[in-house]
Design an enzyme around this catalytic site. Structure first.
Site, short mmCIF file in Angstrom:
data_model
loop_
_atom_site.label_atom_id
_atom_site.label_comp_id
_atom_site.label_asym_id
_atom_site.label_seq_id
_atom_site.Cartn_x
_atom_site.Cartn_y
_atom_site.Cartn_z
N TRP A 101 -36.67 -16.21 5.86
CA TRP A 101 -36.32 -14.79 6.00
C TRP A 101 -36.23 -14.34 7.45
CZ3 TRP A 101 -33.65 -12.62 2.53
CH2 TRP A 101 -33.85 -12.88 1.17
N ASP A 171 -41.40 -7.40 9.07
CA ASP A 171 -40.92 -7.50 7.69
C ASP A 171 -42.11 -7.90 6.83
OD1 ASP A 171 -39.83 -8.14 5.25
OD2 ASP A 171 -38.37 -9.58 6.01
N LYS A 195 -41.19 -6.96 -4.50
CA LYS A 195 -42.17 -8.03 -4.50
C LYS A 195 -43.53 -7.48 -4.95
CE LYS A 195 -38.76 -10.35 -2.70
NZ LYS A 195 -38.53 -10.50 -1.31
C1 LIG Z 1 -37.25 -10.69 -0.56
C2 LIG Z 1 -37.36 -10.63 0.91
C3 LIG Z 1 -36.32 -10.13 1.70
C4 LIG Z 1 -35.02 -9.67 1.11
O1 LIG Z 1 -35.19 -8.46 0.48
P1 LIG Z 1 -33.94 -7.65 -0.14
O2 LIG Z 1 -34.65 -6.46 -0.67
O3 LIG Z 1 -33.32 -8.53 -1.16
O4 LIG Z 1 -33.00 -7.33 0.95
C5 LIG Z 1 -36.50 -10.08 3.06
N1 LIG Z 1 -37.63 -10.49 3.63
C6 LIG Z 1 -38.66 -10.98 2.90
C7 LIG Z 1 -39.90 -11.41 3.58
C8 LIG Z 1 -38.55 -11.06 1.53
O5 LIG Z 1 -39.57 -11.54 0.79
#
Ligand SMILES: *Cc1c(COP(=O)(O)O)cnc(C)c1O
Length: 358
Positions: A101, A171, A195
């Protein structure tokens, strides 16, 4: 074959209590005769839902006065360009690459100029996150970006960065609200809700007030943190139902005793699974012990040819979502806040049985 425990990385399992409450309120929220989904986001019926969700999120995170919590859309990936649009201001920024990511975030930022790598663990297949002390950044950087939990690779940072001179952008999509954090270590935190918070379509953004003044003039209003902040996350229609479910999850977390209590359970659940994996010569996890994620536990079977049988057998036992991310294959158990200890025990019991019969 119906699902008893859902180990999907996201959208992911939600607390049963929350789903039951949402079901009971589905047709008639609080005597209004309307579903939350049908209400005007600016109406008096919806107002307390947004208000309470925001207040509970602030309470859970112990958010200082000078931070805003926004309810945005577009997922975490949309922040890959919203962060530079809102913060770069013709300066440079440094990105830590610690897995799938954060690599993608770094790549997505490339159309902006001045995007550099602070540290990378790509050459060791992301088995250990670059130590915070090793991050290289410029003293005039607009920000440093990192990902606190790599959902695909199963790599987590447990310490909040102690870097005072440059704002940290994080993030936190897959470990937000899994443990207490020191908010003042961060300038910006963002997370896709699907998540650890609620349904897909909602993105949480926490931002320190003094970082709201750097947006490029061309930033569209829906993507502009300051405009969203001044409009209570409602410059257009927000993800109103997603915010409602997130609010129920926040309430559930508060009833669990808050993030300190949740962290203890998360440690217990992840240790139980890692200890079992480590006790065998059948399953393997390659992540350095200092960075083993409590949320996404990646593992392989030594004999990789058994992986598809493992998955088929797991589903027969009601254990779903254990397939590794398409980028790296193998297996992955995502055990977010809503996964019970009972679910982890059921998984380990199945893993034992599969090992003994193969
Ligand atoms: C799932 C995830 C993403 C992507 O998220 P979206 O909502 O699909 O854009 C980005 N970073 C991390 C750490 C993730 O777990």
């Amino acid at each position: 074959m119906s699902c008893k425990f859902n180990f999907s990385a996201g959208p992911a399992t939600l607390p049963k209590d929350v789903l039951v409450k949402a079901q009971s309120e589905f047709l008639d929220w609080n005597g209004t005769g309307m579903s939350v989904m049908e209400m005007s986001h600016r109406g008096k019926e919806y107002a307390p839902i947004l208000q309470n969700a925001g207040a509970d999120l602030k309470k859970l995170l112990d958010l200082p006065e000078n931070y805003k919590a926004l309810f945005l859309q577009g997922g975490a990936v949309t922040q890959n360009f919203m962060v530079p649009m809102n913060l770069l201001d013709k300066r440079t920024a440094s990105y830590v690459v610690s897995g799938y990511w954060s690599k993608r975030t770094f790549n997505d930022a490339q159309p902006f100029s001045g995007i550099n790598i602070a540290a990378s663990s790509e050459s060791i297949n992301y088995t250990k996150a670059p130590k915070i002390e090793s991050w290289e950044y410029k003293k005039n950087d607009a920000y440093i970006h990192f990902c606190s939990n790599e959902t695909v690779d199963g790599v987590e940072y447990f310490d909040d960065p102690n870097i005072k001179d440059i704002p940290i952008v994080c993030d936190m999509s897959s470990n937000i609200l899994s443990k207490p954090i020191n908010i003042s270590s961060y300038g910006v935190i963002y997370a896709g809700a699907q998540k650890n918070i609620g349904p897909a379509g909602l993105t949480i953004l926490i931002v320190r007030d003094d970082l709201l003044d750097f947006a490029d003039k061309k930033t569209p209003s829906t993507l502009n943190w300051k405009i969203q902040s001044e409009n209570n996350s409602m410059i257009n229609t927000p993800a109103s139902y997603g915010i409602y479910i997130a609010g129920l999850v926040f309430d559930w977390l508060i009833k669990q005793g808050g993030l300190g209590s949740i962290e203890k359970i998360n440690i217990k659940k992840s240790n139980y699974l890692y200890d079992f994996i480590d006790s065998t010569d059948f399953y393997i996890n390659n992540v350095d012990k200092v960075n083993r994620s409590r949320m996404n536990i990646t593992f392989n079977i030594y004999n990789d040819e058994l992986t598809s049988d493992f998955l088929a057998g797991a589903e027969k036992n009601g254990l779903f979502g254990l397939k590794g991310h398409r980028a790296i294959g193998g297996l992955r158990a995502s055990i977010y806040n809503a996964m019970s200890f009972e679910g982890v025990i059921a998984l380990v019991d199945y893993m034992k049985e599969f090992k003994n019969t193969h």
